[in-house]
Design an enzyme around this catalytic site. Structure first.
Site, PDB file in Angstrom:
ATOM      1  N   GLU A  33     -11.338   4.797   6.750  1.00 16.45           N
ATOM      2  CA  GLU A  33     -10.088   5.352   7.079  1.00 16.45           C
ATOM      3  C   GLU A  33     -10.051   7.024   7.078  1.00 16.45           C
ATOM      4  O   GLU A  33      -9.409   7.737   7.402  1.00 16.45           O
ATOM      5  CB  GLU A  33      -9.018   5.445   5.864  1.00 16.45           C
ATOM      6  N   HIS A  70      -9.636   1.770  -0.748  1.00 15.68           N
ATOM      7  CA  HIS A  70      -9.214   2.161   0.685  1.00 15.68           C
ATOM      8  C   HIS A  70     -11.092   2.067   1.223  1.00 15.68           C
ATOM      9  O   HIS A  70     -12.347   2.549   0.499  1.00 15.68           O
ATOM     10  CB  HIS A  70      -9.148   3.603  -0.185  1.00 15.68           C
ATOM     11  N   ASP A 120       1.672   3.460   3.127  1.00 20.12           N
ATOM     12  CA  ASP A 120       0.882   4.631   1.743  1.00 20.12           C
ATOM     13  C   ASP A 120       1.883   5.678   1.084  1.00 20.12           C
ATOM     14  O   ASP A 120       1.359   5.626   0.021  1.00 20.12           O
ATOM     15  CB  ASP A 120       0.265   5.098   3.352  1.00 20.12           C
ATOM     16  N   HIS A 127       0.942  -1.418   0.411  1.00 18.85           N
ATOM     17  CA  HIS A 127      -0.077  -0.451   0.200  1.00 18.85           C
ATOM     18  C   HIS A 127       1.093   1.131  -0.191  1.00 18.85           C
ATOM     19  O   HIS A 127       1.351   2.033   1.033  1.00 18.85           O
ATOM     20  CB  HIS A 127      -1.158   0.317   1.490  1.00 18.85           C
ATOM     21  N   HIS A 184       1.314   4.743  -2.098  1.00 17.04           N
ATOM     22  CA  HIS A 184       1.308   5.961  -3.045  1.00 17.04           C
ATOM     23  C   HIS A 184       2.229   6.428  -4.217  1.00 17.04           C
ATOM     24  O   HIS A 184       2.945   6.740  -3.511  1.00 17.04           O
ATOM     25  CB  HIS A 184      -0.020   6.847  -2.595  1.00 17.04           C
ATOM     26  N   ASP A 220       3.087   9.297  -5.804  1.00 14.37           N
ATOM     27  CA  ASP A 220       2.673  10.315  -5.949  1.00 14.37           C
ATOM     28  C   ASP A 220       2.767  10.637  -4.376  1.00 14.37           C
ATOM     29  O   ASP A 220       3.171  11.881  -4.267  1.00 14.37           O
ATOM     30  CB  ASP A 220       1.480  11.560  -6.820  1.00 14.37           C
ATOM     31  N   GLY A 270      -8.894   8.872  -2.136  1.00 14.13           N
ATOM     32  CA  GLY A 270      -9.561   9.549  -2.295  1.00 14.13           C
ATOM     33  C   GLY A 270     -11.047  10.040  -0.993  1.00 14.13           C
ATOM     34  O   GLY A 270     -11.124   8.836  -0.136  1.00 14.13           O
TER      35      GLY A 270
END
Length: 361
Positions: free
Chosen positions: A223, A220, A304, A38, A40, A42, A193
């Site tokens: 969270e 996701h 993350d 997990h 990302h 970016d 998102g």
């Protein structure tokens, strides 16, 4: 950490897992042979990588202080919304094919230095289309970044939460990209998102389309606190058919939901520092690692967004060790779970499992 510093539950976890080894020996090791499922792209662009990507595209290179403020959440972050604002600048660095390829290569080299032996990197291809790239160009550029093969890696193409028709159409195209490039480095889709604004239930047609095309997906959920989030979001993700839940820790608000995750073998990729950064939890001691573990829910530990949070995978494991008394056996349990819930092919899974077990012997 001394045994008498642990809570009763934590001490039990240590006693259950030490296999008659001493507590000293259980804690006298370094973490390595790690797996991050997990992460990302970016949110994990390091300062060095950001400078390189900016130069490649003829963009101004900010000072270190400016770059830190652009990339890192810091103490001013108090919610998932403020956390997500930090993606604006790194996304601006991913607007050419060469930059996308280089960003993947850089991240894999950084992972190798951190002792990572397998990873699944996710990104939303639609966020790299602001300057004219098509979605196939974006995806193919990312796949090209895997050629270096310093760390085995697979790609997850993320859909994004939103109600705009353009976003919906791009999400549908993302599903089609996964179907087109599966087996060529891409393994599944995702939904990411602000779930407290755009509840999971709004995206039923996206995942119906994924099922129609035979596209596996993770999701996701759990969270962010808010209406139709938390337990409801996790339950919806399970009902949609998600292979695993990304985060998902708010499921612990409902013991029945936790039992269902265990019974249906739906695993969670948990990210301790991320949930602390977004203030989903106020103290790391509130993180439900032991609750999920004792309930039989498979979890693995992940980063993350390394740059935004200021972490890496060794730090995440150290945080869990310091807080909850993680032993060698616990680390192997988490890493075996990661292998099981990954999209790696079976021959690679066998190789990874051998590496993990040999490392912690």
């Amino acid at each position: 950490m001394c045994k008498n510093m642990l809570s009763t539950a934590q001490s039990k976890c240590v006693n259950d897992c030490n296999h008659n080894e001493s507590i000293l020996n259980e804690y006298d090791f370094e973490f390595g042979a790690l797996i991050d499922l997990h992460v990302h792209l970016d949110g994990s662009i390091s300062m060095a990588s950001a400078k390189e990507l900016a130069r490649m595209q003829g963009m101004p290179v900010p000072s270190d202080e400016q770059l830190h403020n652009l990339l890192c959440a810091g103490p001013t972050c108090h919610s998932l919304h403020q956390f997500l604002e930090k993606f604006d600048y790194p996304c601006s660095l991913l607007q050419t094919e060469a930059a996308i390829t280089k960003s993947i290569e850089n991240l894999l080299h950084e992972f190798r230095e951190q002792g990572v032996i397998y990873t699944e990197i996710r990104f939303a291809p639609q966020y790299s289309m602001f300057k004219g790239l098509t979605m196939p160009q974006v995806v193919e550029a990312a796949i090209k970044g895997l050629d270096d093969s310093v760390v085995p890696c697979r790609l997850i193409l993320s859909c994004i939460r939103g109600t705009d028709k353009k976003i919906h159409d791009l999400n549908m195209q993302t599903i089609e990209m996964v179907a087109k490039y599966m087996g060529r480095g891409v393994v599944c889709t995702d939904l990411a998102g602000p779930e407290d604004i755009f509840p999971t239930s709004d995206f039923a047609d996206i995942f119906a389309y994924a099922r129609q095309l035979g596209v596996p997906f993770v999701l996701h959920a759990g969270e962010a606190n808010g209406a139709m989030t938390g337990v409801d979001s996790v339950r919806m993700a399970v009902d949609f058919g998600a292979r695993r839940i990304e985060h998902g820790i708010l499921a612990t608000k409902d013991p029945q939901m936790v039992r269902e995750l265990a019974e249906r073998n739906v695993p969670l990729t948990i990210c301790p520092s991320s949930n602390l950064c977004t203030e989903l939890i106020s103290d790391i001691k509130e993180f439900p690692y032991l609750t999920l573990k004792s309930a039989g829910v498979k979890v693995c530990i992940n980063t993350d967004d390394m740059a935004i949070i200021g972490t890496d995978l060794r730090k995440e494991y150290e945080l869990v060790r310091k807080t909850f008394g993680m032993t060698k056996a616990d680390a192997v349990w988490c890493l075996d779970n990661a292998i099981d819930m990954s999209f790696a092919p079976e021959d690679l899974k066998a190789k990874l499992r051998k590496q993990v077990h040999e490392y912690y012997m």
